[in-house]
Design a protein around this motif. Structure first.
Motif, short mmCIF file in Angstrom:
data_model
loop_
_atom_site.label_atom_id
_atom_site.label_comp_id
_atom_site.label_asym_id
_atom_site.label_seq_id
_atom_site.Cartn_x
_atom_site.Cartn_y
_atom_site.Cartn_z
N HIS A 193 -8.12 9.53 0.80
CA HIS A 193 -8.22 8.27 0.06
C HIS A 193 -9.64 7.73 0.12
O HIS A 193 -10.18 7.26 -0.89
CB HIS A 193 -7.23 7.26 0.63
N ASP A 245 -4.06 3.06 -4.19
CA ASP A 245 -2.60 2.98 -4.08
C ASP A 245 -2.17 1.65 -3.46
O ASP A 245 -1.13 1.55 -2.83
CB ASP A 245 -2.07 4.15 -3.24
N THR A 246 -3.00 0.62 -3.66
CA THR A 246 -2.73 -0.69 -3.08
C THR A 246 -2.61 -1.75 -4.16
O THR A 246 -3.43 -1.81 -5.08
CB THR A 246 -3.85 -1.09 -2.09
N ASP A 253 -10.20 12.09 5.39
CA ASP A 253 -9.44 11.01 4.76
C ASP A 253 -9.58 11.14 3.24
O ASP A 253 -10.59 10.79 2.66
CB ASP A 253 -9.97 9.65 5.23
N SER A 284 -5.08 2.85 4.50
CA SER A 284 -5.27 2.79 3.05
C SER A 284 -5.82 1.44 2.62
O SER A 284 -6.72 1.36 1.78
CB SER A 284 -3.95 3.08 2.34
N ASP A 327 -9.54 0.59 0.84
CA ASP A 327 -9.74 -0.20 -0.37
C ASP A 327 -10.66 -1.39 -0.12
O ASP A 327 -11.49 -1.74 -0.96
CB ASP A 327 -8.39 -0.68 -0.91
N THR A 375 0.85 -1.18 0.00
CA THR A 375 0.00 0.00 0.00
C THR A 375 0.89 1.23 0.00
O THR A 375 2.08 1.16 0.32
CB THR A 375 -0.95 0.02 1.21
N GLY A 376 0.31 2.36 -0.42
CA GLY A 376 1.09 3.59 -0.49
C GLY A 376 1.99 3.66 -1.70
O GLY A 376 3.00 4.37 -1.68
#
Length: 346
Positions: free
Chosen positions: A249, A148-149, A247, A224, A228, A119-120
């Motif tokens: 994301h 972003d995962t 948040d 994160s 998702d 992630t990230g």
């Protein structure tokens, strides 16, 4: 070597393969359906002591979710009742630095063994090409990116369920995820689910609750991955709460879900929350939404700020809008500026 072990070796080798060419930049849905069909092939003769045989949809044999619990309990050395499973039926398994989830559904009958590898990460074109290469080399399953995962997934066909297939999928994912997350992290950065000190294979609580606990404890990347997971399950209310508390994301994933449902007013609000925190994708999506609604001046202003901040990804849309508004000189100046930056390597 038994036939089962031989197939496991081939599956693990294929999962780790890196083809030299790429056919497409993203996984193809047809490949997932093919993977499910391949996973349904018997591995050993049916009705032998080494293979429990297929489980048909009869009341006395239980549903797929219960059979999956029984198989996983055997793998983890506990009883089915001792497994802690969340409301969606997911069981979590910790394997080294990776986290593996097993999700079963009865209609249609399917089991998914999946893992958030990293992630990230920055979802760049090179990352998509790498994941496509990995997916093209799989016997079953795929490796893909959402938000972003980076995820890995191996499906097991649930019709005429054979427990051996699930055991192979779990064992293959255990070997794959704990190695592949390290490889991809070296290439693309990001964070693994667990640190390098994590070892063993143990049952874990409800994945979403577990992730919430990690997030509250400040574990890198846990929030994160949780976002998702919530988005994949369509849990818009929980995403909304996180987004309303800043948040970005969660706001971005929620906006995408709302836009897909045609709820553009709400989508605009949450794209804006994420865009205001400099999420490039949200900024581009918001500009596209504004342009589609005829609010070209707002879209142009948003895209100008992106380009001024050296984010050139939305340049094609900005050039189109500028040209449509008769601002040809500005469009030409932007093209020259971009060409100069490219020439200097910026």
């Amino acid at each position: 070597m038994t036939r089962r072990d031989s197939l496991l070796g081939r599956v693990v080798s294929a999962l780790a393969a890196r083809p030299s060419t790429t056919a497409t930049a993203v996984p193809v849905p047809t490949r997932t359906r093919l993977a499910a069909a391949l996973a349904a092939r018997p591995l050993t003769p049916r009705h032998t002591r080494s293979d429990p045989g297929p489980v048909h949809d009869r009341d006395d044999e239980g549903k797929l979710t219960q059979r999956v619990k029984e198989v996983l309990a055997g793998v983890l050395g506990v009883t089915a009742d001792q497994l802690r499973v969340d409301a969606d039926g997911d069981v979590g398994i910790r394997a080294g630095s990776a986290m593996i989830f097993v999700r079963a559904q009865d209609d249609p009958p399917l089991v998914d063994v999946f893992s958030p590898l990293l992630t990230g990460v920055d979802p760049t074109e090179s990352l998509y090409r790498r994941l496509s290469d990995l997916t093209n080399g799989l016997v079953v399953g795929r490796v893909y990116c959402t938000g972003d995962t980076v995820w890995a997934s191996v499906p097991v066909f649930g019709q005429d369920f054979v427990p051996t297939h699930l055991l192979l999928a779990v064992r293959a994912m255990v070997e794959l995820a704990d190695d592949l997350d390290d490889q991809l992290r070296r290439e693309f950065g990001g964070s693994r689910f667990f640190g390098p000190e994590a070892t063993g294979l143990v049952a874990v609580p409800d994945p979403t609750g577990y992730l919430r606990d990690l997030d509250r404890a400040g574990a890198s990347g846990a929030g994160s991955v949780l976002v998702d997971l919530l988005a994949d399950r369509g849990r818009t209310e929980e995403l909304r709460k996180r987004a309303d508390h800043g948040d970005w994301h969660a706001a971005s994933r929620l906006a995408a879900l709302l836009a897909a449902e045609g709820r553009t007013d709400e989508a605009e609000r949450y794209w804006r929350i994420a865009a205001d925190q400099d999420d490039p994708r949200a900024r581009e999506e918001l500009a596209g939404l504004l342009a589609a609604r005829g609010r070209h001046d707002e879209a142009i202003a948003l895209l100008r700020r992106a380009v001024d901040g050296d984010d050139w990804r939305p340049l094609p849309l900005l050039l189109t809008l500028l040209t449509e508004r008769g601002l040809v000189d500005e469009a030409i100046a932007l093209l020259r500026r971009r060409t100069d930056r490219a020439a200097t390597g910026d």
